[in-house]
Design a protein around this motif. Structure first.
Motif, short mmCIF file in Angstrom:
data_model
loop_
_atom_site.label_atom_id
_atom_site.label_comp_id
_atom_site.label_asym_id
_atom_site.label_seq_id
_atom_site.Cartn_x
_atom_site.Cartn_y
_atom_site.Cartn_z
N VAL A 242 48.20 68.03 57.37
CA VAL A 242 47.78 69.10 58.28
C VAL A 242 48.47 70.38 57.84
O VAL A 242 49.70 70.49 57.91
CB VAL A 242 48.13 68.79 59.74
CG1 VAL A 242 47.59 69.90 60.66
CG2 VAL A 242 47.59 67.44 60.16
N LEU A 243 47.69 71.34 57.34
CA LEU A 243 48.23 72.65 57.03
C LEU A 243 48.51 73.36 58.35
O LEU A 243 47.60 73.61 59.15
CB LEU A 243 47.24 73.46 56.19
CG LEU A 243 46.84 72.84 54.85
CD1 LEU A 243 45.83 73.75 54.13
CD2 LEU A 243 48.05 72.59 53.97
N SER A 244 49.78 73.67 58.59
CA SER A 244 50.17 74.18 59.90
C SER A 244 51.50 74.90 59.78
O SER A 244 52.40 74.45 59.06
CB SER A 244 50.31 73.01 60.89
OG SER A 244 50.90 73.45 62.10
N ASN A 245 51.64 76.02 60.47
CA ASN A 245 52.96 76.63 60.62
C ASN A 245 53.44 76.48 62.06
O ASN A 245 54.20 77.29 62.57
CB ASN A 245 52.97 78.08 60.15
CG ASN A 245 52.04 78.99 60.93
OD1 ASN A 245 51.77 78.74 62.11
ND2 ASN A 245 51.56 80.05 60.31
N HIS A 246 52.99 75.40 62.70
CA HIS A 246 53.42 75.04 64.05
C HIS A 246 53.01 76.11 65.06
O HIS A 246 53.74 76.41 66.01
CB HIS A 246 54.93 74.84 64.09
CG HIS A 246 55.38 73.77 65.05
ND1 HIS A 246 55.68 72.49 64.65
CD2 HIS A 246 55.56 73.80 66.38
CE1 HIS A 246 56.06 71.78 65.70
NE2 HIS A 246 55.98 72.55 66.77
N GLY A 247 51.83 76.68 64.84
CA GLY A 247 51.38 77.71 65.76
C GLY A 247 52.22 78.96 65.72
O GLY A 247 52.25 79.73 66.69
N GLY A 248 52.93 79.18 64.59
CA GLY A 248 53.81 80.34 64.49
C GLY A 248 55.10 80.19 65.26
O GLY A 248 55.83 81.17 65.44
N SER B 10 53.71 85.33 62.42
CA SER B 10 52.91 84.22 61.88
C SER B 10 51.68 83.96 62.73
O SER B 10 50.59 83.72 62.21
CB SER B 10 53.76 82.94 61.78
OG SER B 10 54.69 83.03 60.73
N LEU B 11 51.87 84.00 64.05
CA LEU B 11 50.75 83.75 64.96
C LEU B 11 49.72 84.87 64.86
O LEU B 11 48.51 84.61 64.74
CB LEU B 11 51.24 83.62 66.39
CG LEU B 11 50.16 83.46 67.46
CD1 LEU B 11 49.31 82.25 67.19
CD2 LEU B 11 50.79 83.39 68.85
N SER B 12 50.17 86.11 64.89
CA SER B 12 49.21 87.22 64.84
C SER B 12 48.47 87.25 63.51
O SER B 12 47.28 87.54 63.46
CB SER B 12 49.93 88.55 65.09
OG SER B 12 50.88 88.82 64.08
N ARG B 13 49.16 86.91 62.42
CA ARG B 13 48.50 86.89 61.12
C ARG B 13 47.49 85.75 61.04
O ARG B 13 46.42 85.90 60.42
CB ARG B 13 49.54 86.74 60.01
CG ARG B 13 50.36 87.99 59.78
CD ARG B 13 51.46 87.76 58.74
NE ARG B 13 52.29 88.95 58.55
CZ ARG B 13 53.35 89.00 57.77
NH1 ARG B 13 53.72 87.92 57.10
NH2 ARG B 13 54.05 90.12 57.66
N GLN C 242 57.78 78.19 64.57
CA GLN C 242 58.96 77.78 63.84
C GLN C 242 59.45 78.93 62.94
O GLN C 242 60.17 79.78 63.38
CB GLN C 242 58.66 76.51 63.03
CG GLN C 242 58.56 75.25 63.90
CD GLN C 242 59.87 74.95 64.59
OE1 GLN C 242 60.00 75.15 65.79
NE2 GLN C 242 60.85 74.46 63.85
N LEU C 243 59.05 78.95 61.67
CA LEU C 243 59.46 80.01 60.75
C LEU C 243 58.49 81.17 60.85
O LEU C 243 57.32 81.05 60.47
CB LEU C 243 59.51 79.48 59.32
CG LEU C 243 59.82 80.50 58.23
CD1 LEU C 243 61.23 81.05 58.39
CD2 LEU C 243 59.62 79.89 56.85
N ASP C 244 58.98 82.30 61.37
CA ASP C 244 58.10 83.47 61.40
C ASP C 244 57.88 83.98 59.98
O ASP C 244 58.76 83.86 59.12
CB ASP C 244 58.72 84.56 62.27
CG ASP C 244 57.67 85.51 62.83
OD1 ASP C 244 56.48 85.19 62.74
OD2 ASP C 244 58.06 86.57 63.37
N ARG C 245 56.71 84.54 59.75
CA ARG C 245 56.26 84.98 58.42
C ARG C 245 55.95 83.81 57.49
O ARG C 245 55.90 83.97 56.27
CB ARG C 245 57.28 85.91 57.76
CG ARG C 245 57.58 87.19 58.55
CD ARG C 245 58.64 88.02 57.84
NE ARG C 245 58.90 89.28 58.51
CZ ARG C 245 59.74 89.43 59.52
NH1 ARG C 245 60.40 88.37 59.99
NH2 ARG C 245 59.93 90.61 60.09
N ALA C 246 55.76 82.63 58.05
CA ALA C 246 55.35 81.48 57.24
C ALA C 246 53.92 81.68 56.76
O ALA C 246 53.18 82.53 57.29
CB ALA C 246 55.45 80.20 58.07
#
Length: 417
Positions: free
Chosen positions: A296-302, A64-67, A304-308
């Protein structure tokens, strides 16, 4: 043929311009940093692996972070020409107030473990720059301490609703009493994500001394000196701080929270409220219908759920659906002022930076956070001038194309209800 001559000493001396040596090591390091990635490299050299990896890492395979970062690299700008951009205005309005720049400092947990000046450095730097600072429930400085560090600036408070609800309610009341103007209700953490770097490092609060940590910190004695000669860590909420990070997060979070909890918090909180961690259009529309002030559109900096979902990819559709009803903000993956500009152009009202802030903090304390803000500010101004826009309001979707690497292969209507 070029006519040759012997070098003339006077002309050679004119070419010699020696830079004055800076004896202050911290200033020398920070002056050498031209990008947030430079600050990251300095931070990595100066911080033990467990603390650095807590900031730098994400969940599971860290996809998620790298994407998210790749999404910002995969943009194409479309500048105008022949416009006077001798001056640009980076000021914007968000959540009822102004910000000198279109980004603020995101909430981060355990911050004084990264560098002992912690949230006080972040809040003070934000106040000096005229941008908002957001304190985490899992921050290592109290609500009141942050207010003292940033007495005249904009302070926001990020809330985890814990299984012991009275703790959360008490924090909300304290933040309101301290003059914090916005509450960020985080909704993407029913449980902690799988932070594999932290597990491999044995990262715990407080740090546990082992042969591995001793070996890792031998070349970073200044970090331990700072840690051991400054006040004991204090959390905004937790009274018990033993255990791994995952155990602490699971104790602080509650998988049973729902819309009733949101309603209860809104009864207690007298000011604006933003919902942090929104990851699909359907939830954005429901929250807009409930009348929240921002999402806030956020995946928690990657973390939490990977591939979010990548927030930057989700941004245009959410703005189309709810942008007239709520203020849409974005975080995750922002490492350059150009990322901020692209987000605003695609419809975000504001952005938040977390890792960039912590890299600056680890690289140089308060001065490092100041330098991070300065770097992003310079990049924002330069990008705006090259796009030939003079204000934040002039940034539009026409200025950016989101290039894509992956095709969405869902059949039409998939994921809809």
């Amino acid at each position: 043929m070029v006519k040759r001559q012997a070098p003339r000493p006077a002309e050679v001396l004119e070419l010699l311009r020696f830079k004055r040596f800076e004896f202050d090591g911290r200033k020398r390091r920070l002056e050498s940093a031209l990008t947030v990635q430079d600050l990251r490299r300095i931070a990595k050299r100066r911080t033990p692996a467990a603390a650095f990896d807590y900031t730098d890492g994400a969940a599971d395979g860290e996809l998620s972070l790298s994407r998210a970062r790749q999404a910002f690299e995969d943009i194409e700008f479309h500048p105008s020409v022949l416009r006077d951009v001798s001056t640009v205005d980076t000021t914007t309005r968000i959540l009822g107030g102004t910000s000198a720049l279109p980004f603020g400092i995101a909430p981060t947990g355990f911050t004084r473990l990264m560098q002992t000046e912690g949230e006080e450095a972040g809040a003070g730097a934000a106040g000096a720059a005229g941008i908002p600072f957001c304190l985490s429930t899992l921050g290592t400085s109290s609500i009141e301490t942050v207010k003292e560090a940033n007495p005249n600036g904009r302070n926001w408070f990020q809330l985890y609703v814990m299984n012991q609800r009275h703790i959360s309610y008490g924090l909300v009341e304290r933040a309101a009493a301290a003059g914090f103007d916005t509450l960020f209700f985080t909704v993407d953490t029913p449980v902690a994500g799988a932070r594999l770097r932290d597990k491999r490092n044995g990262f715990s609060i407080p740090p546990q001394i082992s042969l591995r940590t001793v070996a890792n910190t031998m070349t970073r004695p200044w970090w331990w000196w700072d840690f051991l000669t400054t006040p004991k860590l204090e959390f905004a909420s937790l009274s018990s701080t033993g255990g791994t990070v995952g155990e602490l997060l699971n104790a602080a979070m509650d998988p049973s929270i729902d819309y009733d909890d949101l309603a209860e918090i809104r009864k207690i909180w007298p000011h604006r409220i933003a919902i942090k961690g929104v990851q699909n259009v359907e939830d954005a529309k429901r929250l807009a219908d409930l009348g929240v002030d921002a999402i806030v559109l956020s995946n928690h900096g990657g973390r939490q759920l990977d591939r979010a979902p990548v927030p930057f990819h989700l941004l245009p559709e959410v703005v189309r659906e709810v942008g007239d009803d709520v203020e849409v903000m974005i975080d995750t993956g922002i490492m350059n002022g150009a990322d901020v500009v692209a987000s605003i152009a695609m419809g975000a009202k504001f952005t938040l930076v977390g890792r960039a802030y912590l890299y600056g903090l680890m690289a140089g304390g308060r001065e490092g956070v100041d330098r991070m803000i300065e770097i992003l500010s310079e990049q924002i101004v330069r990008t705006m001038k090259l796009l030939q826009v003079t204000s934040i309001e002039e940034l539009e979707p026409k200025h950016v194309t989101q290039l894509t690497r992956f095709a969405d292969l869902r059949p039409r209507g998939a994921g809809e209800r």
